[in-house]
Scaffold this motif. Structure first.
Motif, PDB file in Angstrom:
ATOM      1  N   SER A   1      -0.701   3.919   5.637  1.00  0.00           N
ATOM      2  CA  SER A   1      -0.436   2.644   4.943  1.00  0.00           C
ATOM      3  C   SER A   1       0.420   1.728   5.786  1.00  0.00           C
ATOM      4  O   SER A   1       0.225   0.509   5.802  1.00  0.00           O
ATOM      5  CB  SER A   1       0.311   2.895   3.630  1.00  0.00           C
TER       6      SER A   1
ATOM      7  N   ASN B   1       0.834  -1.202   0.000  1.00  0.00           N
ATOM      8  CA  ASN B   1       0.000   0.000   0.000  1.00  0.00           C
ATOM      9  C   ASN B   1       0.871   1.256   0.000  1.00  0.00           C
ATOM     10  O   ASN B   1       0.623   2.196  -0.756  1.00  0.00           O
ATOM     11  CB  ASN B   1      -0.933   0.019   1.212  1.00  0.00           C
TER      12      ASN B   1
ATOM     13  N   ASN C   1      -6.176   0.516  -2.885  1.00  0.00           N
ATOM     14  CA  ASN C   1      -5.303   1.642  -2.560  1.00  0.00           C
ATOM     15  C   ASN C   1      -4.504   2.104  -3.770  1.00  0.00           C
ATOM     16  O   ASN C   1      -4.250   3.298  -3.933  1.00  0.00           O
ATOM     17  CB  ASN C   1      -4.401   1.297  -1.382  1.00  0.00           C
TER      18      ASN C   1
ATOM     19  N   TYR D   1       1.410   4.375  -3.075  1.00  0.00           N
ATOM     20  CA  TYR D   1       1.299   5.829  -2.916  1.00  0.00           C
ATOM     21  C   TYR D   1       2.629   6.552  -3.107  1.00  0.00           C
ATOM     22  O   TYR D   1       2.650   7.771  -3.258  1.00  0.00           O
ATOM     23  CB  TYR D   1       0.756   6.176  -1.523  1.00  0.00           C
TER      24      TYR D   1
ATOM     25  N   PRO E   1      -4.988   2.525   5.037  1.00  0.00           N
ATOM     26  CA  PRO E   1      -5.228   3.924   4.664  1.00  0.00           C
ATOM     27  C   PRO E   1      -6.727   4.189   4.556  1.00  0.00           C
ATOM     28  O   PRO E   1      -7.495   3.274   4.262  1.00  0.00           O
ATOM     29  CB  PRO E   1      -4.559   4.056   3.296  1.00  0.00           C
TER      30      PRO E   1
ATOM     31  N   GLN F   1      -6.989   4.109  -5.694  1.00  0.00           N
ATOM     32  CA  GLN F   1      -7.200   5.391  -5.010  1.00  0.00           C
ATOM     33  C   GLN F   1      -6.028   6.335  -5.265  1.00  0.00           C
ATOM     34  O   GLN F   1      -6.218   7.532  -5.480  1.00  0.00           O
ATOM     35  CB  GLN F   1      -7.392   5.162  -3.507  1.00  0.00           C
ATOM     36  N   SER F   2      -4.818   5.802  -5.293  1.00  0.00           N
ATOM     37  CA  SER F   2      -3.641   6.616  -5.585  1.00  0.00           C
ATOM     38  C   SER F   2      -3.728   7.216  -6.988  1.00  0.00           C
ATOM     39  O   SER F   2      -3.436   8.399  -7.194  1.00  0.00           O
ATOM     40  CB  SER F   2      -2.371   5.761  -5.445  1.00  0.00           C
TER      41      SER F   2
ATOM     42  N   LEU G   1      -1.643   9.410   3.612  1.00  0.00           N
ATOM     43  CA  LEU G   1      -1.880   8.092   3.019  1.00  0.00           C
ATOM     44  C   LEU G   1      -0.674   7.165   3.201  1.00  0.00           C
ATOM     45  O   LEU G   1      -0.830   5.973   3.458  1.00  0.00           O
ATOM     46  CB  LEU G   1      -2.256   8.233   1.548  1.00  0.00           C
TER      47      LEU G   1
END
Length: 118
Positions: free
Chosen positions: A91, A17, A44, A21, A96, A47-48, A87
């Motif tokens: 992580s 994770n 994740n 990011y 996150p 989402q990044s 984040l």
């Protein structure tokens, strides 16, 4: 915490994770396409891509606004930096957060990439 669930890449879930990011949308894309089984890592990574890709696009758009463009880019940059820190730290420490504004688009991106891969 560390030492828990693994990703399909053989990396601890929290570290995967964090790496999703690490370089924003770039590493998000890498992990979105490479991770095959761990839903948390895939989410994740998506989402990044959505968060940092969206902030990158917003920064590019406001850059053409005469006068206040650079100021708005600075605000976007500070927001991106703050989100990046939060984040990445969460992580490693725990899962996150699922950011409300990008939760739906992140899930849709994850599903689209899964469909593309199958």
């Amino acid at each position: 915490m560390l030492g828990g669930k693994k990703s399909s890449l053989g990396i601890d879930e929290n570290i995967a994770n964090l790496l999703a990011y690490l370089l924003g949308w770039v590493t998000g894309l890498v992990f979105l396409f490479l991770e095959k089984q761990n839903d948390n890592v895939r989410y994740n990574a998506a989402q990044s891509v959505v968060v940092f890709g969206g902030l990158t696009l917003a920064s590019l758009v406001v850059s053409v606004i005469p006068g206040i463009g650079p100021l708005l880019q600075g605000v976007i940059g500070l927001a991106a930096f703050g989100l990046w820190i939060v984040l990445m730290v969460t992580s490693v420490l725990d899962k996150p957060p699922r950011l409300p504004v990008v939760d739906g688009p992140s899930e849709k991106l994850d599903r689209a990439v899964r469909d593309l891969q199958s």
